[in-house]
Design a protein around this motif. Structure first.
Motif, PDB file in Angstrom:
ATOM      1  N   GLY A 154      53.587  38.457  33.252  1.00 42.14           N
ATOM      2  CA  GLY A 154      52.785  37.072  33.440  1.00 42.14           C
ATOM      3  C   GLY A 154      51.981  37.888  33.887  1.00 42.14           C
ATOM      4  N   GLY A 155      50.088  37.589  34.066  1.00 43.38           N
ATOM      5  CA  GLY A 155      49.314  38.197  34.679  1.00 43.38           C
ATOM      6  C   GLY A 155      48.331  36.942  35.109  1.00 43.38           C
ATOM      7  N   GLY A 156      49.061  36.681  35.827  1.00 42.50           N
ATOM      8  CA  GLY A 156      48.197  35.597  36.875  1.00 42.50           C
ATOM      9  C   GLY A 156      47.753  35.860  38.387  1.00 42.50           C
ATOM     10  N   ALA A 159      51.878  36.914  39.729  1.00 41.63           N
ATOM     11  CA  ALA A 159      52.306  37.385  38.948  1.00 41.63           C
ATOM     12  C   ALA A 159      52.492  39.004  40.011  1.00 41.63           C
ATOM     13  N   GLU A 161      51.118  39.231  42.922  1.00 42.08           N
ATOM     14  CA  GLU A 161      50.974  38.916  44.376  1.00 42.08           C
ATOM     15  C   GLU A 161      53.170  39.240  44.269  1.00 42.08           C
ATOM     16  N   ARG A 178      51.064  39.295  28.195  1.00 39.15           N
ATOM     17  CA  ARG A 178      50.927  38.999  26.599  1.00 39.15           C
ATOM     18  C   ARG A 178      49.470  39.587  26.043  1.00 39.15           C
ATOM     19  N   LYS A 179      48.179  39.502  26.981  1.00 39.21           N
ATOM     20  CA  LYS A 179      46.528  40.113  26.748  1.00 39.21           C
ATOM     21  C   LYS A 179      46.722  40.808  26.964  1.00 39.21           C
ATOM     22  N   ARG A 183      44.612  37.645  34.366  1.00 40.81           N
ATOM     23  CA  ARG A 183      44.263  36.661  34.996  1.00 40.81           C
ATOM     24  C   ARG A 183      43.249  36.729  36.202  1.00 40.81           C
ATOM     25  N   GLY A 241      53.457  30.177  35.742  1.00 40.98           N
ATOM     26  CA  GLY A 241      52.801  29.133  36.191  1.00 40.98           C
ATOM     27  C   GLY A 241      53.678  27.819  36.331  1.00 40.98           C
ATOM     28  N   HIS A 242      52.990  27.173  36.659  1.00 41.73           N
ATOM     29  CA  HIS A 242      53.934  25.563  37.002  1.00 41.73           C
ATOM     30  C   HIS A 242      53.866  24.864  36.038  1.00 41.73           C
ATOM     31  N   ARG A 287      45.381  24.144  44.281  1.00 44.68           N
ATOM     32  CA  ARG A 287      47.040  24.691  44.424  1.00 44.68           C
ATOM     33  C   ARG A 287      47.518  25.680  45.312  1.00 44.68           C
ATOM     34  N   GLN A 288      46.819  24.979  46.305  1.00 47.61           N
ATOM     35  CA  GLN A 288      46.618  25.743  47.541  1.00 47.61           C
ATOM     36  C   GLN A 288      47.302  24.740  49.161  1.00 47.61           C
TER      37      GLN A 288
END
Ligand code: NDP
Length: 312
Positions: A154-156, A159, A161, A178-179, A183, A241-242, A287-288
Motif C-alpha cells: 500500500g502507498g496511502g 501503509a 504509518e 504498485r505505482k 498517495r 484501504g477499507h 474518515r477520522q
C-alpha cells in the motif's frame, strides 16, 4: 417483539456518540456492537488527534470510555451482530433488525454506524495464509514479528504509518507500492524515506505469498519490467484501504459505487424515513474518529427531530 425508539448499529466513535446524544434526549437507545466491539480504534495504539487529550489516548481505552459515557445516560449496549434488516418505506413505519442467533428487534428509528473494514488483495495464497502471517493491522499483530523481516503493501497514509510503526519493532520492512508514487501525505512519505530499515519499492505488486502453513516469503512482480523476485519474510501486512460495512443494506438504502451509504445534503438522513447513517459507513472522504463522532451526534439529533415530527 421488543420495540425501541432508537436502535444504533455499530460501536465505533460514531455509534457511541449517537448513543450519548440519543440517551440524553431520552430516546432510550439500544446499541448493538457488531463483531468488532469498539470498531477500528480498538486496533490502534495512541490516538493523538482527538481534541481534548493533550497527551494522546490509547485507542481501546478511548472506546471503553465512550461506552461508559453512553451507558451513564442509559444506553443499553448489547454484544451482538445484526445480520439482516427490513426497513419500512413509510414515514412513521417500524423498522426491523435481526440479530445473529435468532432474535429480532423493532425500532422507530435506526442509526447505522457500522463503519468500514480492511480490504485484502484477494490472492488465493494471501487468503490461505490469513492468520498464518498475513494481517491487515500492523498495530495489532506487529509485535509477533519482533526482530524479523516483514513486508507491507500500500502507498496511502495507513501503509506509511504502519511501515514506520513496524520498522521500530522489526528488523526490516519491505514496502510495496504498485505505482511510481505514494498517495500518502508528504509528511508521512518523509517519515518512510527517512527510516533506514524500510526498503521502499515502487511499481511492485505481490505475485504470490509463499509458504504452506505460515508466511515464508513473497514473489514480487515489478509491473514495469515484468521481473519477478523472491524475498524471505515472516509477516505480510495489507494496508490498501477499507470497504464500508453495508452488505446487509443493499437493495434498501442508496449507496455509491463503492458501497458507502448516501446521506442527504448536510444531514445524516438516508433515502428511508427514520433511518440515519453516521461515521465511516457514509464518509469516504475524512474518515477520522472526530468526524465520525460529529456525524454520530448529528444522527441522534436527526432521529430526535424525526420522532418529534411524528408526534406533532
Ligand atoms: P487509501 O485509499 O488512501 O490508500 C490505499 C493505498 O493502497 C493506495 O496507495 C493504493 O494504491 C493502494 N492499493 C489499493 N488497492 C491495491 C491493490 N489491490 N494492490 C496494491 N495496492 C493497492 O487508504 P488508507 O487506508 O491509506 O487511508 C484512508 C484514509 O485515512 C485516507 O484519507 C488517509 O489520509 C487517512 N489516514 C490518515 C492517517 C493520519 O492522518 N495519521 C493515518 C491513516 C489513514 P493507488 O494509489 O495506486 O490507488
Amino acid at each position: 417483539m421488543e420495540r425501541v425508539k432508537t436502535l444504533i448499529i455499530g460501536s465505533g466513535p460514531a455509534g457511541y456518540t449517537a448513543a450519548i446524544y440519543a440517551a440524553r434526549a431520552d430516546l432510550k437507545p439500544v446499541l448493538y456492537t457488531g463483531m468488532e466491539p469498539g470498531g477500528q480504534l480498538t486496533t490502534t495504539t495512541e490516538v493523538d488527534n482527538f481534541p481534548g487529550y493533550p497527551e494522546g489516548i490509547d485507542g481501546p481505552q478511548m472506546m471503553v470510555q465512550l461506552q461508559q459515557q453512553a451507558e451513564r445516560f442509559g444506553t443499553e449496549v448489547r454484544i451482538g451482530h445484526i445480520n439482516k434488516v427490513e426497513f419500512s418505506q413509510e414515514k412513521g413505519g417500524i423498522h426491523k433488525a435481526y440479530i445473529e442467533g435468532g432474535d429480532a428487534i423493532e425500532a422507530q428509528t435506526v442509526i447505522i454506524s457500522t463503519g468500514a473494514s480492511a480490504k485484502y488483495l484477494g490472492l488465493p495464497s494471501e487468503q490461505r495464509l490469513r492468520g498464518g502471517g498475513v494481517s491487515a493491522c500492523a498495530v495489532c499483530d506487529g509485535f509477533f514479528y519482533k526482530g524479523q523481516d516483514v513486508a507491507i503493501v500500500g502507498g496511502g497514509d495507513t501503509a506509511a504509518e504502519e511501515a514506520t510503526y513496524l520498522a521500530n519493532i522489526c528488523n526490516k520492512v519491505t514496502m510495496l507500492v504498485r505505482k511510481g508514487s505514494m498517495r500518502a501525505s508528504k509528511a508521512m512519505q518523509h517519515r518512510v524515506t527517512n527510516t533506514p530499515n524500510i526498503d521502499l519499492r515502487y511499481y511492485s505488486e505481490i505475485d504470490e505469498v509463499l509458504g504452506e502453513q505460515v508466511v515464508e516469503g513473497l514473489r514480487i512482480l515489478n509491473n514495469q519490467t515484468g521481473e519477478k523476485e523472491e524475498i524471505s519474510i515472516t509477516g505480510l501486512f495489507i494496508a490498501i484501504g477499507h470497504k464500508p460495512n453495508t452488505d446487509i443494506f443493499k437493495g434498501q438504502l442508496d449507496m455509491d459505487e463503492a458501497g458507502y451509504l448516501i446521506t442527504k445534503g448536510k444531514s445524516t438522513k438516508t433515502n428511508l424515513p427514520g433511518v440515519f447513517a453516521s461515521g465511516d459507513v457514509q464518509d469516504k472522504e475524512y474518515r477520522q474518529a472526530v468526524t465520525a463522532a460529529g456525524t454520530g451526534c448529528m444522527a441522534a439529533l436527526d432521529a430526535e427531530r424525526y420522532l418529534q415530527s411524528l408526534a406533532n
